[in-house]
Structures are given as structure tokens and as C-alpha cells.
Design an enzyme around this catalytic site. Structure first.
Site, short mmCIF file in Angstrom:
data_model
loop_
_atom_site.label_atom_id
_atom_site.label_comp_id
_atom_site.label_asym_id
_atom_site.label_seq_id
_atom_site.Cartn_x
_atom_site.Cartn_y
_atom_site.Cartn_z
N ARG A 182 0.84 -1.21 0.00
CA ARG A 182 0.00 0.00 0.00
C ARG A 182 0.88 1.25 0.00
NH1 ARG A 182 -4.33 0.24 4.55
NH2 ARG A 182 -5.09 1.99 3.29
N CYS A 238 -1.11 6.32 9.01
CA CYS A 238 -1.46 5.05 8.36
C CYS A 238 -2.57 5.38 7.37
CB CYS A 238 -1.87 4.01 9.39
SG CYS A 238 -3.24 4.54 10.47
#
Length: 273
Positions: A182, A238
Site C-alpha cells: 500500500r 497510516c
């Protein structure tokens, strides 16, 4: 008053189940099935534990900006803490989940953000507790009213403006806590845009524990962060400000108290693109 600890073992918690100063909180949750954690709690939980939900309790409603899990209103969450018997700066709160600290660390960070440092995460999580053969139940404990007056520690959090202004400084490190694919933008199953904030380095949050949700030893935590130990400030994000808290816990375990949460994280950042 119990001494603040970052991590407690199942055996320690078992020995303190009857301690009136210990408040246990079940933080189990599933991003894929938001009702699952509550259902799991109702089926079986650590004796005496209360349930706090990531979406309903540990976050505020989603807006145009602020990310997928905006921080809760301090007074609202303080009332919820009081309603499960947490006494400000007196109770020792033990948080657990079944997701390698992903959601328990959010509660750990939130309590510290509100000035309550007497909070720890259960090593091994719910599975470790069960594996040790300790008691579980489906009985919801009686309400224990506590007193909790939030004192927000503003230095523990940053917003998008602060990230933009400080991320390129030589004294500041910006840490992306998501899985490496990611971070690299190779896949994105949650947010609308793939990639990472320019200048960020990648320290995946799941490296803080082993595959069984036990925290890696403290010397390994220190080695993990040794390249960043001299930074004046470490800004951690995050996808939505949840699993970044696992890295903030890891930094504290490594003896580094310079970590700050970019609460909106990637989902907030891309809302401005």
C-alpha cells in the site's frame, strides 16, 4: 495507583481480574464487518471486560476531511470512559483485541492523548488469553461509574497543515505505517487513491508483533527504530489514524517518546487532492 505499563501479560491480567483499579476493555473490530467485534464480545469476552467500538466510540463521524476515523470529541469519549468505570489518572486500563494491537493501540493512544497514561495493551490479545486457558464469559459487567475529565495533550497530534509544513525538515521524519504494498501504491483496497505522502518512510505496523499477536522483544523494538532515534520529531500516519498507534506504541517501547499521530492520515491527505 497501579504503575503505568505499556504491555501486560495474560498471567498478569489473570492475577488482577479482581483488582478494582483495573478496567479491561475489549476493542475487537473488523474493518470488513463493522458489527463483528460487538458480536464477538457478546458471544465471549474476558471476564469483567467492557466493549468499545472503533466506529461508534473511538472515532467521531466522518466528514469531508479528517479521514475515515476522525478522533472522537474529547468530552464525548471522556463520558464513555467514565461510564465503564475509568477514573482519570487512577485506573489502570488494559485494552485487548484479536488484530495484533490494531484497535487496542488506538484506545491506548487515545487515553494518553487525553492525559491518562495508566493504560496497557494485553500481549497475545484475546487468542493468547484463550490459549492460556483463562476464563471467558458472555456476561456483560455491571456499569461502574468513574470520573474522567479529559486534558487534551495537543503535542501528541498533528494535522495536515503541520505535516505539510514540517515533513521536509531535516529534523523531522514522516512514517507511513501501512503494509509495504500500500505504501508503494501497488494496491489500495480501502482508500480511493493509492500511494503515500511524499517523503514518508515505511515502517509497517504489523512488524511490532509476531503472527500470534505477541510483542517483539524490546531490544528488537529499539533496533527497529535506531535509524530514527536522533530525529527531533517523528510524525506517524497510516490509512486513517488507527494502526499508526501500533507504531507509536512501538516507539515508546523502544524508549523514543517523540512520536506524534497524524490523526487524519492518508485518507485525510487524499481528501485535499
Amino acid at each position: 495507583m497501579p504503575n503505568p505499563q505499556f504491555i501486560v501479560s495474560p498471567v498478569w491480567l489473570f492475577e488482577h481480574l479482581e483488582d478494582p483499579q483495573v478496567v479491561i476493555v475489549d476493542c475487537r473490530f473488523s474493518l470488513a464487518d463493522p458489527q463483528l467485534g460487538q458480536q464477538q464480545y457478546q458471544t465471549s469476552h474476558i471476564e469483567g471486560s467492557y466493549y468499545l467500538d472503533l466506529n461508534r466510540d473511538l472515532s467521531s463521524p466522518i466528514g469531508k476531511h479528517g479521514g475515515r476515523h476522525p478522533l472522537p470529541n474529547p468530552n464525548d469519549i471522556a463520558n464513555k470512559f467514565a461510564a465503564i468505570g475509568i477514573n482519570y489518572r487512577k485506573s489502570l486500563v488494559v485494552a485487548y483485541d484479536d488484530s495484533r494491537f490494531a484497535f487496542a493501540a488506538r484506545l491506548w493512544w487515545l487515553l494518553r492523548y487525553l492525559g491518562h497514561e495508566q493504560v496497557a495493551v494485553l500481549d497475545g490479545g484475546f487468542a493468547g488469553w484463550q490459549k492460556a486457558g483463562y476464563p471467558v464469559t458472555n456476561v456483560v459487567p455491571h456499569t461502574q461509574i468513574g470520573t474522567f475529565v479529559a486534558q487534551v495533550q495537543t503535542e501528541k497530534v498533528v494535522d495536515i497543515t503541520a505535516v505539510k509544513n514540517r515533513k521536509d525538515s531535516h529534523e523531522v521524519v514522516l512514517v507511513d505505517s501501512r503494509e509495504s504494498d500500500r505504501y508503494r501504491g501497488e494496491q489500495e483496497s480501502i482508500d480511493k487513491i493509492a500511494g503515500h505522502i511524499p517523503g514518508a518512510v515505511n515502517y509497517p505496523w504489523h512488524e511490532v508483533t509476531d503472527s500470534s499477536s505477541y510483542v517483539i522483544p524490546q531490544p528488537e523494538q529499539r533496533r527497529r527504530w535506531e535509524k530514527l532515534a536522533t530525529a527531533e520529531e517523528i510524525l506517524v500516519y497510516c490509512g486513517s489514524g488507527v494502526t499508526a498507534c501500533v507504531n507509536l506504541l512501538s516507539l515508546e517501547l523502544a524508549g523514543i517518546s517523540k512520536g506524534k499521530l497524524y490523526a487524519g492520515s492518508w485518507s485525510d491527505w487524499i481528501s485535499y487532492l
